[in-house]
Scaffold this active site. Structure first.
Site, PDB file in Angstrom:
ATOM      1  N   ASP A 536       0.783  -1.165   0.083  1.00  9.24           N
ATOM      2  CA  ASP A 536      -0.050  -0.116   0.111  1.00  9.24           C
ATOM      3  C   ASP A 536       0.819   1.246   0.059  1.00  9.24           C
ATOM      4  OD1 ASP A 536      -2.906   0.965   0.898  1.00  9.24           O
ATOM      5  OD2 ASP A 536      -1.371   2.195   1.882  1.00  9.24           O
ATOM      6  N   ILE A 537       0.688   2.207  -0.918  1.00 11.92           N
ATOM      7  CA  ILE A 537       1.333   3.613  -0.874  1.00 11.92           C
ATOM      8  C   ILE A 537       1.267   4.166   0.329  1.00 11.92           C
ATOM      9  CG2 ILE A 537       1.841   5.468  -2.072  1.00 11.92           C
ATOM     10  CD1 ILE A 537       0.578   4.272  -4.750  1.00 11.92           C
ATOM     11  N   ASN A 544      -2.810  13.030  -2.899  1.00  7.82           N
ATOM     12  CA  ASN A 544      -3.952  13.491  -3.551  1.00  7.82           C
ATOM     13  C   ASN A 544      -4.455  14.855  -3.328  1.00  7.82           C
ATOM     14  OD1 ASN A 544      -4.120  11.627  -5.553  1.00  7.82           O
ATOM     15  ND2 ASN A 544      -5.622  10.481  -4.245  1.00  7.82           N
ATOM     16  N   HIS A 549      -5.451  14.872  -7.615  1.00  6.46           N
ATOM     17  CA  HIS A 549      -5.686  13.405  -8.170  1.00  6.46           C
ATOM     18  C   HIS A 549      -4.955  13.237  -9.572  1.00  6.46           C
ATOM     19  CE1 HIS A 549      -8.883  12.160  -5.208  1.00  6.46           C
ATOM     20  NE2 HIS A 549      -9.215  13.259  -5.206  1.00  6.46           N
ATOM     21  N   ASP A 553      -2.559  10.037  -9.851  1.00  4.36           N
ATOM     22  CA  ASP A 553      -2.733   8.957 -11.015  1.00  4.36           C
ATOM     23  C   ASP A 553      -1.147   8.808 -11.538  1.00  4.36           C
ATOM     24  OD1 ASP A 553      -5.202   8.999 -10.552  1.00  4.36           O
ATOM     25  OD2 ASP A 553      -5.704  10.037 -12.263  1.00  4.36           O
ATOM     26  N   ARG A 568      10.142 -10.988 -11.630  1.00  3.20           N
ATOM     27  CA  ARG A 568      10.342 -12.119 -12.545  1.00  3.20           C
ATOM     28  C   ARG A 568       9.562 -12.291 -13.768  1.00  3.20           C
ATOM     29  NH1 ARG A 568      10.741 -17.480  -9.310  1.00  3.20           N
ATOM     30  NH2 ARG A 568       8.424 -16.628  -9.202  1.00  3.20           N
ATOM     31  N   GLU A 579      -4.752   2.364  -3.920  1.00  2.68           N
ATOM     32  CA  GLU A 579      -3.356   2.571  -3.845  1.00  2.68           C
ATOM     33  C   GLU A 579      -2.665   1.231  -3.356  1.00  2.68           C
ATOM     34  OE1 GLU A 579      -4.931   4.355   0.288  1.00  2.68           O
ATOM     35  OE2 GLU A 579      -5.691   4.303  -1.943  1.00  2.68           O
ATOM     36  N   ARG A 599      13.907  -5.528  -2.832  1.00  2.98           N
ATOM     37  CA  ARG A 599      14.103  -4.595  -4.128  1.00  2.98           C
ATOM     38  C   ARG A 599      12.990  -3.735  -4.180  1.00  2.98           C
ATOM     39  NH1 ARG A 599      15.144  -9.807  -5.891  1.00  2.98           N
ATOM     40  NH2 ARG A 599      13.184  -9.734  -7.436  1.00  2.98           N
TER      41      ARG A 599
END
Length: 714
Positions: A536-537, A544, A549, A553, A568, A579, A599
């Site tokens: 989750d961001i 936002n 917004h 995006d 992979r 999000e 990573r």
């Protein structure tokens, strides 16, 4: 009594069954039907601190209804005399629903009465419009479904102009309730899909709204006798949140899921869902949901032919429903009790109780329920050797079933068939007319046959050219149609904004996965488990709110690009919703998945995102788990439960500072003990030394130094 007797009581929001139980509910219960996000009025914009406190209390009520009610009453009593009426309106709206969940109906009714009086005093358009929507239920009581739907139709223009997303959301829910109860399933589903879109725009409690709407969709599919889709809808709901974040919603969905599993004859799994729901409902002091879970457990023991336990749970459900003054719950419990007694040899006593239930539901015009109960009564008679009585019930059931499930469909099919036949007849008439005209012309112009033949040759050449042109055009149209179909197919499994796979494509993949895993295990070729990373961001709402917004995006699309670059080729990256993103990495060992998570955190957090002159620092928080998890058989912890646990690990990461990931390494106790706790409260499982965790830290935002992963024990 094999039926979905569900109040949908989540977050004090929905107490309405998808069947014919509308008429049972007072204004209080209908009011509670849609108290999902409170009643956020525009005039509250300057009272952010007060609203934040109300939000905290409502969030507390999601986890402990009694404590939330106590806090809200205390808050209400301590409001200054000069508190804005709009804030009092907000408090009353939430208070009524918490009273309802506590089983204190009369106090809730008083809160609703105060809400109505205050709304009239304020002359607040949105509050009054909300009350007008609820008036549809009173109209239903007097003039039936047609009158209620006509009333909602009249409000359509006003609601469309409303600036309140909450009002629009509740309007769709009311429409859907009446449509589903009149078997207009396609129109009901359209309203629910509109609710899903609106939930993204709600200023508050989006999570609860989404979970609730998916739960309603599940109920609709159950009503349509499509348990596979009902189960898929509960999967969508569980993917939104977890028991630790929204226990009321989780309980309702667990019950819905149990009903779907029961309909698919996956009875042991269904019983586990009910047991989980009952445990959480008791812990959170949710009497309506406790009664509902007990009711469904009685039904499940009937299916399993454990009639003693079915009787015990049915009596318990009846007592709990009587305490709540819930006539529908009492009637349903009587049916289950009657069936349990009948199968134990007390046929007359049992049949009398079942018939009392049928009589009650017939008075309430609950045709779906009556049809189901009749079928169960006939089976009970047959088991007792009373074939004459069984046959009579079967005939009644078949008649009613035809009325319910075939009438509307037959009419629709007949209408479509008639339209098709009419079109075909029209074409045939045109062809015959042309054919007759040609024959008449041939007779009249027989003497000019040679001349006509010459002209016909010319016409033939022209017709050939024309047909060739039509062929070219048809081929081009077919190519265009094929291209459109490919685009539709792409968008059906891809997220429109990021181009990543969407939730639907993942669920489809998982549906095929189980069989493949079973084959590989039998052949001895199954080695490493699959892994899922849910992320989750962090602070996306702030992005936002700060930059708009459009910038949000841009961030979503850039996150998608970066994620695709670190996985992979065989891994699947998808936008899970809002999000949230999900990586599915098949056949990965624990070292590989830890490396992948490192990573991901570095790739997102190391380099700020840019958009024009803007430099936006972005991090993510994640939870990850393997499937199968710690060699636990998947019948006890399938991918859906595993994802639910990963979501709680993500939530744990949020509470511990974000920009990190928590993963489950292995169980330290037996799965029979651990899984129920893991799926409900991960923090408690860690505290009780049930599971070994892995923590992966993201890069500090000041530097790009990488943190290595460390193993955590409870």
């Amino acid at each position: 009594m094999k039926r979905f007797f569900n109040f949908f009581a989540y977050s004090s929001d929905q107490k309405l069954s998808v069947f014919d139980e509308l008429k049972n509910y007072s204004l209080l219960q209908i009011f509670s039907l849609l108290i999902i996000v409170g009643f956020a009025l525009p005039s509250l914009a300057d009272d952010k601190q007060i609203m934040a406190e109300i939000d905290n209390i409502q969030a507390l009520s999601d986890k402990n209804n009694d404590e939330g009610l106590r806090k809200l009453l205390e808050f209400k009593q301590n409001l200054p005399l000069d508190t804005k009426p709009a804030i009092r309106l907000e408090v009353l709206a939430i208070l009524s629903s918490l009273y309802y969940d506590a089983g204190k109906a009369k106090l809730g009714e008083q809160s609703v009465k105060e809400f109505r009086e205050l709304a009239k005093e304020l002359k607040d358009k949105e509050a009054l419009l909300l009350l007008e929507i609820f008036d549809a239920y009173d109209i239903y009581e007097k003039s039936g479904y047609a009158g209620a739907i006509a009333h909602l139709d009249k409000l359509q223009g006003v609601v469309a102009k409303s600036k309140s997303i909450e009002v629009q959301f509740r309007y769709c829910a009311s429409y859907a309730a009446f449509y589903s109860n009149t078997f207009k399933f396609d129109q009901a589903l359209k309203q629910y899909l509109d609710m899903l879109k609106l939930s993204e725009q709600l200023p508050r409690r989006q999570l609860q709204a989404k979970m609730h709407t998916w739960d309603l969709i599940s109920g609709l599919y159950l009503q349509m006798k499509d348990p596979e889709k009902a189960l898929a809808a509960t999967t969508e709901a569980l993917a939104v949140s977890s028991a630790s974040q929204a226990p009321k919603a989780f309980v309702a969905i667990s019950i819905s899921r149990g009903v779907a599993l029961s309909s698919l004859k996956r009875n042991d799994e269904a019983l586990k869902e009910y047991e989980t729901a009952l445990k959480i409902a008791k812990e959170e002091n949710l009497p309506y949901l406790v009664a509902l879970a007990v009711f469904n457990m009685a039904d499940q023991y009937l299916i399993k032919k454990d009639f003693k336990r079915a009787e015990s749970y049915a009596r318990d459900a009846m007592a709990k429903s009587e305490a709540l003054e819930n006539e529908w719950g009492v009637a349903g419990a009587k049916v289950n009790l009657g069936l349990a007694l009948g199968y134990q040899g007390k046929v007359k006593e049992g049949a009398d109780l079942v018939k009392l239930g049928i009589e009650f539901f017939e008075k309430g015009h609950a045709q779906s329920d009556v049809e189901t109960i009749m079928g169960e009564l006939s089976q009970m008679y047959e088991a007792a050797g009373l074939y004459k009585e069984a046959l009579a019930q079967v005939r009644e059931q078949q008649t009613l079933s035809d009325q319910i499930f075939q009438s509307d469909r037959a009419k629709t099919v007949a209408t479509l068939q008639e339209e098709f036949d009419t079109e075909q007849r029209k074409k045939q008439i045109e062809i015959l007319a042309k054919d007759n005209a040609l024959k008449d012309a041939d007779i009249k112009n027989h003497r000019l046959q040679q001349l006509v033949a010459g002209l016909a040759s010319l016409v033939g050449v022209l017709a050939g050219c024309f047909i060739y042109m039509l062929y070219r055009r048809s081929k081009k149209l077919n190519e265009q149609l094929q291209e459109v179909n490919l685009q539709l197919e792409f968008h059906a499994i891809r997220d429109a904004l990021t181009g990543l796979h969407n939730r639907r494509s993942f669920i489809s993949l998982m549906a095929n996965r189980v069989g493949k895993v079973d084959v590989e295990r039998r052949e001895g070729s199954y080695r490493n488990p699959d892994c899922m990373v849910l992320m989750d961001i962090d602070h996306f709402k702030h992005i936002n709110d700060t930059w708009g917004h459009a910038v949000g995006d841009v961030v979503l699309k850039e996150v998608a690009v970066r994620l695709k670059n670190v996985v992979r080729d065989e891994d699947m990256v998808m936008r899970w919703g809002g999000e949230e993103f999900l990586i599915y990495s098949p056949k990965s060992n624990p070292e590989q998945i830890t490396s992948l998570v490192e990573r991901v955190l570095r790739t997102i957090g190391d380099t700020p995102f840019t958009h024009g002159a803007l430099v936006i620092p972005v991090t993510v928080t994640a939870g990850f788990i393997s499937v199968p998890f710690s060699d636990v058989p998947e019948e006890f912890c399938d991918w859906e439960r595993a994802l639910q646990i990963a979501d709680m690990a993500l939530y744990l990461g949020k509470t511990h500072g974000r920009n990190r990931a928590y993963g489950l390494s292995k169980l330290l106790v037996g799965h029979e003990l651990a899984i129920p706790t893991l799926t409900h409260d991960l923090a408690a499982a860690i505290k009780e030394n049930m599971v070994e965790m892995i923590e992966v830290l993201g890069p500090p935002q000041e530097t790009t130094t990488m943190h290595t992963s460390t193993s955590l024990h409870a």
